[in-house]
Scaffold this motif. Structure first.
Motif, PDB file in Angstrom:
ATOM      1  N   GLN A  60       9.447   5.246  -1.091  1.00  0.00           N
ATOM      2  CA  GLN A  60       7.996   4.856  -0.558  1.00  0.00           C
ATOM      3  C   GLN A  60       7.577   3.656  -1.440  1.00  0.00           C
ATOM      4  OE1 GLN A  60       6.197   7.377   1.769  1.00  0.00           O
ATOM      5  NE2 GLN A  60       5.005   5.496   1.870  1.00  0.00           N
TER       6      GLN A  60
ATOM      7  N   GLU B 155      -0.965  10.543   0.670  1.00  0.00           N
ATOM      8  CA  GLU B 155       0.186  11.509   1.218  1.00  0.00           C
ATOM      9  C   GLU B 155       1.018  10.676   1.702  1.00  0.00           C
ATOM     10  OE1 GLU B 155      -1.090  15.264   3.023  1.00  0.00           O
ATOM     11  OE2 GLU B 155      -3.155  14.793   2.576  1.00  0.00           O
ATOM     12  N   ARG B 156       2.214  10.568   1.162  1.00  0.00           N
ATOM     13  CA  ARG B 156       3.219   9.519   1.421  1.00  0.00           C
ATOM     14  C   ARG B 156       3.507   9.607   2.995  1.00  0.00           C
ATOM     15  NH1 ARG B 156       4.251   9.611  -3.889  1.00  0.00           N
ATOM     16  NH2 ARG B 156       2.116   9.852  -4.558  1.00  0.00           N
ATOM     17  N   GLY B 157       3.958   8.368   3.371  1.00  0.00           N
ATOM     18  CA  GLY B 157       4.360   8.318   4.886  1.00  0.00           C
ATOM     19  C   GLY B 157       5.294   7.309   5.404  1.00  0.00           C
ATOM     20  N   LEU B 158       6.466   7.952   5.821  1.00  0.00           N
ATOM     21  CA  LEU B 158       7.405   6.809   6.414  1.00  0.00           C
ATOM     22  C   LEU B 158       7.992   7.583   7.735  1.00  0.00           C
ATOM     23  CD1 LEU B 158       9.443   5.429   3.197  1.00  0.00           C
ATOM     24  CD2 LEU B 158       7.578   4.327   4.834  1.00  0.00           C
ATOM     25  N   TYR B 159       8.688   7.157   8.530  1.00  0.00           N
ATOM     26  CA  TYR B 159       9.404   7.679   9.671  1.00  0.00           C
ATOM     27  C   TYR B 159      10.495   8.668   8.864  1.00  0.00           C
ATOM     28  CZ  TYR B 159       7.048   4.377  12.664  1.00  0.00           C
ATOM     29  OH  TYR B 159       5.975   3.732  13.165  1.00  0.00           O
ATOM     30  N   PRO B 160      10.345   9.885   9.100  1.00  0.00           N
ATOM     31  CA  PRO B 160      11.307  10.634   8.608  1.00  0.00           C
ATOM     32  C   PRO B 160      12.806  10.640   9.203  1.00  0.00           C
ATOM     33  CG  PRO B 160       9.688  11.980   9.604  1.00  0.00           C
ATOM     34  CD  PRO B 160       9.440  10.733   9.596  1.00  0.00           C
TER      35      PRO B 160
ATOM     36  N   ASN C 245       2.536  11.782   9.715  1.00  0.00           N
ATOM     37  CA  ASN C 245       2.972  11.597   8.381  1.00  0.00           C
ATOM     38  C   ASN C 245       2.543  10.305   7.644  1.00  0.00           C
ATOM     39  OD1 ASN C 245       4.494   9.323   9.354  1.00  0.00           O
ATOM     40  ND2 ASN C 245       6.167  10.548  10.108  1.00  0.00           N
TER      41      ASN C 245
ATOM     42  N   PRO D  76       0.064   5.145   0.593  1.00  0.00           N
ATOM     43  CA  PRO D  76      -0.981   6.124   0.864  1.00  0.00           C
ATOM     44  C   PRO D  76      -0.987   7.404   0.132  1.00  0.00           C
ATOM     45  CG  PRO D  76       0.518   5.786   2.785  1.00  0.00           C
ATOM     46  CD  PRO D  76       1.118   5.124   1.642  1.00  0.00           C
TER      47      PRO D  76
ATOM     48  N   ILE E 232       2.265   7.523   8.156  1.00  0.00           N
ATOM     49  CA  ILE E 232       2.755   5.920   8.056  1.00  0.00           C
ATOM     50  C   ILE E 232       1.720   5.067   8.744  1.00  0.00           C
ATOM     51  CG2 ILE E 232       4.159   6.165  10.173  1.00  0.00           C
ATOM     52  CD1 ILE E 232       6.279   4.382   8.723  1.00  0.00           C
TER      53      ILE E 232
ATOM     54  N   TYR F 239       0.839  -1.106  -0.033  1.00  0.00           N
ATOM     55  CA  TYR F 239      -0.071  -0.159   0.098  1.00  0.00           C
ATOM     56  C   TYR F 239       0.832   1.323   0.077  1.00  0.00           C
ATOM     57  CZ  TYR F 239      -3.238   3.437   1.728  1.00  0.00           C
ATOM     58  OH  TYR F 239      -4.139   4.307   1.843  1.00  0.00           O
TER      59      TYR F 239
ATOM     60  N   GLN G 253      14.087   0.972   8.114  1.00  0.00           N
ATOM     61  CA  GLN G 253      12.776   1.426   7.862  1.00  0.00           C
ATOM     62  C   GLN G 253      12.045   0.367   7.078  1.00  0.00           C
ATOM     63  OE1 GLN G 253      10.298   4.941   8.080  1.00  0.00           O
ATOM     64  NE2 GLN G 253      12.038   5.587   6.856  1.00  0.00           N
TER      65      GLN G 253
ATOM     66  N   MET H 100      14.161   8.112  10.689  1.00  0.00           N
ATOM     67  CA  MET H 100      14.746   6.436  10.559  1.00  0.00           C
ATOM     68  C   MET H 100      15.345   6.250   9.327  1.00  0.00           C
ATOM     69  SD  MET H 100      12.023   3.466  11.835  1.00  0.00           S
ATOM     70  CE  MET H 100      12.883   1.814  11.900  1.00  0.00           C
TER      71      MET H 100
ATOM     72  N   LEU I 258       9.368  -2.454   7.935  1.00  0.00           N
ATOM     73  CA  LEU I 258       8.122  -2.642   7.400  1.00  0.00           C
ATOM     74  C   LEU I 258       7.937  -4.172   6.889  1.00  0.00           C
ATOM     75  CD1 LEU I 258       7.523   0.861   5.846  1.00  0.00           C
ATOM     76  CD2 LEU I 258       6.265  -0.318   7.433  1.00  0.00           C
TER      77      LEU I 258
END
Lengths: 303, 391
Positions: free
Chosen positions: A143, A83-88, B200, A81, B202, A79, A95, A90, A99
């Motif tokens: 991402q 609005e992209r999201g990861l831990y900035p 964010n 999303p 996630i 997946y 990371q 990390m 996942l």
């Protein structure tokens, strides 16, 4: 219809008085690249979140290979999303490994897969960097990697092309095509209709929670009215039965034909007036199809 | 699954520069505080270095033994000869030089002899003289010594713990302040962690593969372990420093304080972290965290404000009740445990109350969290979060 892939049947999702998705039914076969188009707020993201199990529908069912989708299948769904999201803060590799493991991979498999994908995207030397230190384009690649790294059974990507530079668009297209070719159903939404037209096997147009059109681009075209571009001396089509002038573009005219009208009759009528420089079937782009589809039923609904 | 989440929360935080700096600073502060206390406590204690030469060396051990527990610390060593010893006394590296016959020793000092050491030496010399006189009359000095040693005063202390009272109260205050700060800091960390994932986006990826309750629990446990690690470090260093500097006369005071503090950190942290997480799940931006968690923060601050009154009035029934009440117990109870005011049944009741509150909050927080954490945008109203519907 084979029951190999993803099936949504009668999905409805309401938020209070607002119905975000209404009785939506569609199938995405294995190995099929499915493009989801629609205006902002039409219900694309809600639908995708329902597929992911992040939202629960009020009615309807998500099915996978003929059976209701389970948590185990959802865990194997890649997946991305909107609005992209990861831990900035990390590190990239850490990371992605995290996942991948959360999606059920062993630590060793996860590490191998992560380094393989980073290698492919030319990010191997950035593996130990914090995500926020990467350029925007590289963050997007990370991402994408997050969605594909654990060898998913199904890919769901919300606006994967938004904000990408042309080079990154190519990378993204290649990966999506390639994943579909390995037999995955791939579903993604986009506002870049030219891209969807070029890339997708099938397209679904969603408007105010309704799936108003669904099929290959050719099928969508076939569903519309027959139109002809004809370049001939002015004034000739007036009075021809079953023919309506849509618009004139200099010497060219776009005509819409009634289903019963024979296009050869139209051609003869044009030739009778003078030389015909152009005579061709209008092949509307997805953008035009979209505009028409979106304005049509919407007007009906409000009437 | 849960283990993965816990590990990430723990590792990323322990490795952060902030954690390393904060822990180092805290260690220095606590060790420094105890050292300063030790200086104040031990100001009266002076060290006297006594050199012995020749036969007088036989007095070295008895002198050490007879000054143990007094207001001087006697350090003894052997000097090669009289001349060298005198030189050392002159230069100041020796305070006292003892030489000659152990019964009639010659004592050399620079200007004056420390009165305690003088009394101790005189006592030893008199005892030696007594022994010699007794044996000259054909009596075994050991028998006399045994009789003398058996003689003792009959001591009745009317208020036996009064001397420890101050130490205990100080220990209670230190523990309570540490816990107060730790609960505030780690509660905020949980809140920020929740909003970070929400802000964010996630959280959408995570929740497609992890159930909300697991994500919440993993975060609380992971961050809690960071706090436990930090407090174990601080508590351990505090115990070692306290033991080395003799600032706490009864070692159990320190141990009670540290162990009680740790147990109550765990209970208090879980209690508050669940509420912090649920509160933070309602908002989508870090800027809004402080506002939404304000009521919880006020509760912790309130327990800190109540602390001094509770410690000052240990027998007041209201103070006792406040100490056992779950929102205040995590700060007040360890303080009263360290100060020695808490009775066993009170501690037990407070633990039972807190654990039951945690059980109730766990269900509540998980529900609010699950219903709010995906709702990006405006702050989610608490009622909507509870019912799981958007108005």
């Amino acid at each position: 219809m084979t029951v190999g892939g993803l099936e949504l049947t009668g999905i409805t999702k309401r938020y209070g008085d607002l119905t975000a998705v209404r009785d939506l039914t569609l199938q995405v076969q294995q190995g099929e690249l499915f493009g989801f188009v629609g205006s902002n707020g039409a219900g694309k993201t809600t639908t995708m979140r329902i597929v992911l199990g992040v939202l629960t529908p009020d009615e309807g069912q998500v099915r996978w290979r003929g059976a209701p989708m389970t948590f185990e299948t959802r865990r194997r769904t890649g997946y991305m999303p909107e609005e992209r999201g990861l831990y900035p803060k990390m590190r990239v590799a850490e990371q992605l490994t995290y996942l991948a493991q959360l999606h059920g991979m062993s630590a060793a498999d996860a590490a191998r897969s992560v380094s393989g994908w980073l290698e492919r995207f030319g990010l191997a030397d950035r593996a130990a960097d914090q995500l926020l230190n990467l350029s925007h384009g590289n963050q997007q690649r990370v991402q994408l990697t997050a969605a594909v790294v654990f060898d998913p059974l199904l890919l769901v990507l919300d606006e994967p092309f938004a904000g990408l530079d042309p080079e990154a668009v190519d990378v993204m297209s290649d990966v999506l095509r390639e994943r579909a070719d390995t037999g995955l159903p791939v579903i993604f939404s986009s506002h870049q209709l030219d891209l969807v037209e070029r890339l997708c096997d099938r397209v679904g147009i969603i408007q105010r929670g309704h799936l108003i059109a669904c099929g290959t681009v050719d099928e969508l075209r076939a569903g519309g009215p027959r139109r002809l571009w004809v370049e001939a001396p002015a004034g000739w089509p007036d009075g021809l039965p079953g023919v309506r002038l849509v618009r004139a573009d200099g010497p060219r005219a776009l005509l819409e034909l009634d289903p019963s009208t024979d296009d050869q009759v139209v051609l003869r009528a044009a030739l009778a007036v003078g030389p015909v420089r152009e005579f061709r079937r209008d092949r509307p782009s997805l953008l035009e199809l979209f505009r028409e589809a979106v304005s049509g039923p919407g007007l009906d609904a409000s009437a | 699954m849960l283990r993965l989440i816990v590990r990430r929360e723990f590792v990323t935080r322990v490795r952060s520069r902030l954690f390393l700096i904060a822990t180092g600073l805290l260690l220095v502060l606590v060790a420094g505080y105890i050292a300063v206390q030790a200086l104040v406590f031990n100001r009266a204690v002076t060290t006297v270095t006594v050199g012995f030469t020749g036969q007088a060396q036989a007095l070295a051990q008895p002198l050490k033994a007879s000054t143990a527990g007094l207001d001087v610390r006697v350090e003894t060593r052997t000097v090669p000869d009289l001349q060298a010893g005198e030189n050392e006394v002159r230069s100041g590296s020796l305070d006292v030089l003892v030489s000659g016959d152990p019964v009639e020793p010659t004592v050399v000092v620079k200007d004056q002899l420390n009165p305690t050491v003088a009394a101790a030496l005189t006592g030893l010399v008199r005892q030696g003289a007594l022994n010699r006189a007794v044996s000259a009359r054909g009596v075994d000095p050991a028998a006399i010594e045994a009789q003398v040693a058996a003689a003792k005063i009959d001591l009745t202390a009317l208020s036996p713990t009064a001397a420890q009272r101050t130490q205990r109260t100080v220990a209670g205050v230190v523990v309570a302040i540490l816990l107060y700060v730790a609960l505030l800091v780690y509660g905020q960390l949980v809140a920020q962690g929740v909003v970070e994932e929400k802000a964010n986006r996630i959280v959408e990826i995570l929740l497609s593969t992890v159930r909300p309750r697991q994500l919440l629990l993993g975060k609380v446990i992971g961050i809690g372990l960071v706090g436990v690690l930090q407090l174990v470090l601080v508590g351990g260093v505090a115990l070692v420093v306290a033991a080395r500097t003799h600032v706490v006369s009864v070692p159990t005071i320190g141990v009670t304080a540290v162990v009680g503090g740790l147990v109550w950190f765990v209970l208090g942290f879980v209690l508050y972290a669940l509420v912090y997480a649920a509160g933070a799940a309602l908002v989508s931006r870090q800027e809004d965290v402080a506002a939404v968690t304000m009521p919880i923060t006020m509760l912790i601050v309130g327990s800190y404000l109540a602390l001094f009154w509770v410690l000052a009035s240990p027998d007041n029934p209201v103070a006792v009740a406040l100490t056992m009440l779950p929102p205040l117990a995590p700060v007040l109870m360890p303080a009263r445990m360290a100060s020695g005011d808490a009775q066993a049944w009170q501690v037990l009741l407070a633990v039972v109350l807190t654990v039951s509150t945690i059980a109730g909050l766990n269900a509540l927080a998980a529900r609010i969290y699950a219903n709010s954490v995906l709702r990006i945008g405006a702050r989610v109203r608490l009622r909507e979060a509870w019912r799981g519907r958007q108005a």
